[in-house]
Design a protein around this motif. Structure first.
Motif, PDB file in Angstrom:
ATOM      1  N   ILE A  49      31.308  43.982  44.547  1.00 26.38           N
ATOM      2  CA  ILE A  49      31.441  43.062  43.422  1.00 26.38           C
ATOM      3  C   ILE A  49      31.533  43.870  42.128  1.00 26.38           C
ATOM      4  O   ILE A  49      30.736  44.768  41.882  1.00 26.38           O
ATOM      5  CB  ILE A  49      30.241  42.087  43.360  1.00 26.38           C
ATOM      6  N   VAL A  50      32.521  43.546  41.315  1.00 28.55           N
ATOM      7  CA  VAL A  50      32.700  44.188  40.017  1.00 28.55           C
ATOM      8  C   VAL A  50      31.883  43.389  39.003  1.00 28.55           C
ATOM      9  O   VAL A  50      32.234  42.261  38.666  1.00 28.55           O
ATOM     10  CB  VAL A  50      34.190  44.199  39.607  1.00 28.55           C
ATOM     11  N   VAL A 106      32.722  36.638  33.196  1.00 24.73           N
ATOM     12  CA  VAL A 106      33.479  37.632  32.432  1.00 24.73           C
ATOM     13  C   VAL A 106      34.397  38.427  33.366  1.00 24.73           C
ATOM     14  O   VAL A 106      33.945  39.072  34.303  1.00 24.73           O
ATOM     15  CB  VAL A 106      32.547  38.589  31.655  1.00 24.73           C
ATOM     16  N   SER A 107      35.678  38.357  33.073  1.00 28.92           N
ATOM     17  CA  SER A 107      36.692  39.049  33.862  1.00 28.92           C
ATOM     18  C   SER A 107      36.964  40.424  33.261  1.00 28.92           C
ATOM     19  O   SER A 107      36.809  40.619  32.059  1.00 28.92           O
ATOM     20  CB  SER A 107      37.978  38.228  33.848  1.00 28.92           C
ATOM     21  N   PRO A 108      37.425  41.369  34.100  1.00 26.86           N
ATOM     22  CA  PRO A 108      37.807  42.667  33.545  1.00 26.86           C
ATOM     23  C   PRO A 108      39.144  42.640  32.797  1.00 26.86           C
ATOM     24  O   PRO A 108      39.522  43.638  32.199  1.00 26.86           O
ATOM     25  CB  PRO A 108      37.879  43.579  34.774  1.00 26.86           C
ATOM     26  N   LEU A 129      37.711  45.300  46.204  1.00 26.92           N
ATOM     27  CA  LEU A 129      36.698  44.862  45.252  1.00 26.92           C
ATOM     28  C   LEU A 129      36.943  43.393  44.923  1.00 26.92           C
ATOM     29  O   LEU A 129      38.040  42.876  45.134  1.00 26.92           O
ATOM     30  CB  LEU A 129      36.805  45.677  43.957  1.00 26.92           C
ATOM     31  N   TRP A 130      35.916  42.750  44.381  1.00 28.92           N
ATOM     32  CA  TRP A 130      36.036  41.362  43.930  1.00 28.92           C
ATOM     33  C   TRP A 130      35.497  41.275  42.515  1.00 28.92           C
ATOM     34  O   TRP A 130      34.410  41.765  42.231  1.00 28.92           O
ATOM     35  CB  TRP A 130      35.235  40.423  44.837  1.00 28.92           C
ATOM     36  N   ALA A 131      36.276  40.651  41.621  1.00 31.35           N
ATOM     37  CA  ALA A 131      35.874  40.532  40.218  1.00 31.35           C
ATOM     38  C   ALA A 131      35.882  39.077  39.782  1.00 31.35           C
ATOM     39  O   ALA A 131      36.601  38.253  40.346  1.00 31.35           O
ATOM     40  CB  ALA A 131      36.831  41.338  39.342  1.00 31.35           C
ATOM     41  N   ALA A 138      35.047  31.502  39.863  1.00 31.27           N
ATOM     42  CA  ALA A 138      36.400  32.014  40.089  1.00 31.27           C
ATOM     43  C   ALA A 138      36.357  33.528  40.274  1.00 31.27           C
ATOM     44  O   ALA A 138      35.652  34.225  39.539  1.00 31.27           O
ATOM     45  CB  ALA A 138      37.311  31.654  38.920  1.00 31.27           C
ATOM     46  N   VAL A 139      37.101  34.018  41.268  1.00 36.85           N
ATOM     47  CA  VAL A 139      37.125  35.449  41.591  1.00 36.85           C
ATOM     48  C   VAL A 139      38.537  35.867  41.984  1.00 36.85           C
ATOM     49  O   VAL A 139      39.392  35.024  42.265  1.00 36.85           O
ATOM     50  CB  VAL A 139      36.168  35.790  42.758  1.00 36.85           C
ATOM     51  N   PHE A 140      38.749  37.181  42.024  1.00 39.41           N
ATOM     52  CA  PHE A 140      39.974  37.718  42.601  1.00 39.41           C
ATOM     53  C   PHE A 140      39.666  39.055  43.251  1.00 39.41           C
ATOM     54  O   PHE A 140      38.759  39.766  42.840  1.00 39.41           O
ATOM     55  CB  PHE A 140      41.105  37.834  41.562  1.00 39.41           C
ATOM     56  N   ALA A 141      40.421  39.341  44.313  1.00 38.71           N
ATOM     57  CA  ALA A 141      40.283  40.613  45.020  1.00 38.71           C
ATOM     58  C   ALA A 141      41.247  41.614  44.408  1.00 38.71           C
ATOM     59  O   ALA A 141      42.343  41.248  43.966  1.00 38.71           O
ATOM     60  CB  ALA A 141      40.595  40.421  46.507  1.00 38.71           C
TER      61      ALA A 141
END
Length: 160
Positions: A49-50, A106-108, A129-131, A138-141
């Motif tokens: 997890i990021v 908070v997204s990167p 990774l997942w952020a 909400a997430v994205f790989a």
């Protein structure tokens, strides 16, 4: 597909698209607010997890953005040395002002302006990774290489 995303998650998807990375934002039924929640929701290790963290330079007031492995704490003394000034944890209002997102989502990517960014070197040890993607569910790989590309961050040994 993007039309089904909330406004914040769509902003993240648009930012990802602008970098030309093949990452898809997913909004989940369960919370991804904490690293443990996110790992449970997507079925990965907490280390994948990021965590997106914001600190503030005590003298300059400048934002410092850190993407850390969900399994790690950030060594604030090391981060301060990298920044060349003492730092403090940012307030929720400062985080939203600097990143455009509320704490927990908070997204990167997709910030109003580029931020000085440091990447926890431990994240480079994973294939996937997942952020967070703008909201607490909400997430994205992505790959470590994609993370480095989209954040333009400096990889550093910043774990406590």
């Amino acid at each position: 597909m993007d039309s089904a995303l909330s406004a914040s998650a769509k902003r993240v998807q648009d930012a990802l698209n602008s970098f030309g990375v093949d990452c898809r934002v997913k909004e989940l039924g369960e919370s991804t607010r904490t690293a443990v929640d996110a790992a449970n929701a997507v079925g990965c290790e907490v280390g994948q997890i990021v965590k997106s963290l914001v600190f503030r330079g005590k003298q300059s007031g400048k934002a410092v953005f850190v993407v850390a492995s969900g399994a790690n704490m950030v060594n604030e003394k090391v981060l301060a040395a990298l920044m060349g000034e003492k730092i403090e944890r940012a307030t929720p209002d400062f985080v939203r002002e600097q990143t455009g997102y509320a704490i927990g989502g908070v997204s990167p990517v997709g910030h109003p302006a580029p931020l000085t960014t440091f990447i926890d070197e431990d994240l480079l040890g994973y294939q996937e990774l997942w952020a967070a993607a703008g909201t607490p569910n909400a997430v994205f790989a992505l790959t470590p290489e994609q993370l480095c590309h989209i954040t333009a961050g400096e990889v550093a040994a910043i774990k406590k």
